[in-house]
Design an enzyme around this catalytic site. Structure first.
Site, PDB file in Angstrom:
ATOM      1  CB  SER A 145      -0.924  -0.055   1.212  1.00  0.00           C
ATOM      2  OG  SER A 145      -1.832   1.008   1.179  1.00  0.00           O
ATOM      3  CG  HIS A 204      -4.291  -0.715  -0.560  1.00  0.00           C
ATOM      4  ND1 HIS A 204      -4.056  -0.529   0.757  1.00  0.00           N
ATOM      5  CD2 HIS A 204      -4.957  -1.889  -0.671  1.00  0.00           C
ATOM      6  CE1 HIS A 204      -4.554  -1.559   1.442  1.00  0.00           C
ATOM      7  NE2 HIS A 204      -5.101  -2.393   0.590  1.00  0.00           N
ATOM      8  CG  ASP A 220      -5.990  -5.083   2.893  1.00  0.00           C
ATOM      9  OD1 ASP A 220      -6.432  -6.191   3.258  1.00  0.00           O
ATOM     10  OD2 ASP A 220      -6.119  -4.651   1.727  1.00  0.00           O
TER      11      ASP A 220
END
Lengths: 295, 198
Positions: free
Chosen positions: B17, B44, B137
């Protein structure tokens, strides 16, 4: 440098979202569930794509705090009301207005003008319309083209409650920010605000938009071909099916199109590996719009 | 060796991310020329920018980077990137599937979904790598990979621009290696050599 097996096991403090008491769903369980549903209600989920179907089942177990698949099956078999809720949870109803704005620009600037070359009036089918965002997007697009009264629209879904929601046309205001952003990227003629009124935190869509829309409870998997259309939208619906079922459904969509009618699927779906692909040509590969060229 | 070559690895999954772009680019550029394992990445990204990311990652990558379509086969020698606004999973029969289900950890694509699904399909034949990121995540996904016998690697938090993501994984599961990106590249090189020797 990789000689030592470095193991880093940390202390907890981070709990998983799932309770430990709830069973982990396996593929054999999915078969038991689909068989029970088929026997009891006639719906056929056998050929749904396994990864998402498994996640949906796991989610339902957690949501309703049902510890085992066997108990879930008992609940499904014993209560129609529960089954309806189950059906609503199993189908994915996440969508937005003007999802992929470039797709909607293509429909407005090329696809519909092409249909209008040969027809004064025409028909559109939203196959798997979910909560209706796509239907309202289309209606707004047609209204801005000043042809809303020339088009008959059918919007169908397997899930009855979601159809009622689509017909009601009330959306959480918090979703409207994203919808408005999409609409701006679509380069609409006015503001999305012109098409709804705000009431108790909800955006209530202008009812005149759906005057010519019929909402219909229809199962793409088991339903028969019921009409012919100039444009069929079935975007991000077949991703929940396996290839076998995709083939079956595509054949149905193909039969529901007039010759030279258009089919639109999701931006990351493809017709390439489907049996019926040679009866279509690609109109726009980026937006995944196809045209039926052979009967 | 820090990896079990008899495992006969079939795939690599990478999650990343905020702050991971640089690391990913470096890893893809540093791959052995004949690296054959499919690399499946969930990074992401902006929900409404469909184009540009794959192109940016492709520039220096040894292997071609593509966004898979639904039901596309997983092929050797390719790098796959989860498309914007879709979750990316794998199915039995070695194909991808996409979904528009709700966001998970405020993300779509969500790393947990891709990692968990890969763990389910590839079991002990999977290598999972989690890079820099600002949320949690991927932590549960790494746990699933470990539970199914796969190999787990996180980027060294000291090297991460934002270390929340690798640290979250370290806190809930055992991680086989904590490596800087240059060590990850070296890892791939050693893995490749021993695979070829076999």
């Amino acid at each position: 440098m990789f000689d030592s097996q470095k193991m880093f096991t940390g202390a907890g403090g981070f709990s998983e979202h799932s309770s430990e008491k709830i069973q982990e769903v396996e593929i054999a369980d999915l078969r038991k569930i689909t068989q029970a549903i088929k026997n009891c209600y006639g719906y056929d989920f056998t050929d749904y794509a396994i990864s998402s179907f498994k996640r949906r089942i796991q989610r339902i177990l957690e949501l309703y705090k049902i510890p085992t698949v066997d108990q879930l099956i008992k609940k499904i078999e014993s209560s129609v009301t529960f089954f309806e809720e189950f059906l609503a949870e199993i189908t994915v109803n996440v969508t937005e207005m003007f999802r992929d704005p470039s797709f909607w620009r293509e429909v407005r600037d090329h696809i519909i003008p092409n249909i209008l070359l040969n027809h004064d009036t025409f028909s559109i089918w939203h196959a798997g319309c979910s909560s209706g965002e796509e239907v309202y997007s289309m209606a707004i697009l047609l209204k801005e083209m000043d042809i809303l009264d020339k088009v008959n629209i059918i919007a169908s879904d397997i899930d009855k409650p979601i159809l009622t929601k689509a017909e009601r046309g009330e959306y959480n205001m918090k979703n409207m920010e994203l919808n408005e952003k999409n609409y701006i990227r679509f380069q609409g003629k006015s503001s999305l605000r012109d098409y709804y009124t705000e009431k108790n935190g909800k955006a209530v869509m202008d009812k005149s938009l759906i005057e010519r829309v019929s909402f219909r409870n229809y199962d793409l998997v088991q339903g028969n071909v019921f009409n012919k259309f100039d444009l069929v939208l079935c975007r991000n619906v077949m991703i929940y099916f396996n290839q076998n079922l995709q083939n079956t459904v595509l054949k149905k969509l193909y039969e529901s199109l007039f010759r030279y009618g258009y089919l639109a699927i999701g931006s990351k779906e493809s017709l390439i590996w489907c049996e019926i692909a040679n009866k279509f040509i690609v109109v726009n590969n980026e937006e995944k719009i196809y045209k039926k060229i052979k009967e | 060796m820090g990896f079990n070559i008899s495992n006969n690895y079939k795939a690599v999954v990478i999650g990343g991310s905020a702050g991971s772009f640089q690391g990913v680019t470096k890893i893809l550029a540093g791959l052995p020329q004949d690296f054959e394992l499919p690399i499946i990445m969930c990074l992401h990204r902006l929900k409404h920018v469909r184009n540009g990311f794959v192109e940016a990652l492709s520039i220096k990558s040894i292997n071609p980077v593509v966004e898979p379509s639904d039901k596309e086969s997983i092929k050797r020698g390719k790098v796959y990137l989860a498309p914007s606004n879709y979750h990316l999973s794998m199915e039995l029969g070695n194909t991808f599937s996409l979904s528009t289900e709700d966001m998970v950890n405020n993300s779509r694509p969500a790393i947990d979904i891709t990692l968990e699904s890969a763990a389910y399909i590839f079991k002990e034949k999977l290598i999972g790598i989690l890079l820099s990121g600002a949320n949690r995540d991927g932590a549960i996904g790494m746990k699933k990979i470990k539970e199914r016998g796969g190999l787990t690697i996180v980027q060294d938090p000291a090297e991460c621009m934002i270390d929340t993501m690798p640290k979250a994984a370290l806190s809930i599961t055992s991680i086989d290696h904590v490596l800087r990106t240059d060590q990850i590249i070296q890892f791939f090189s050693e893995l490749n050599k021993s695979t070829i020797k076999q």
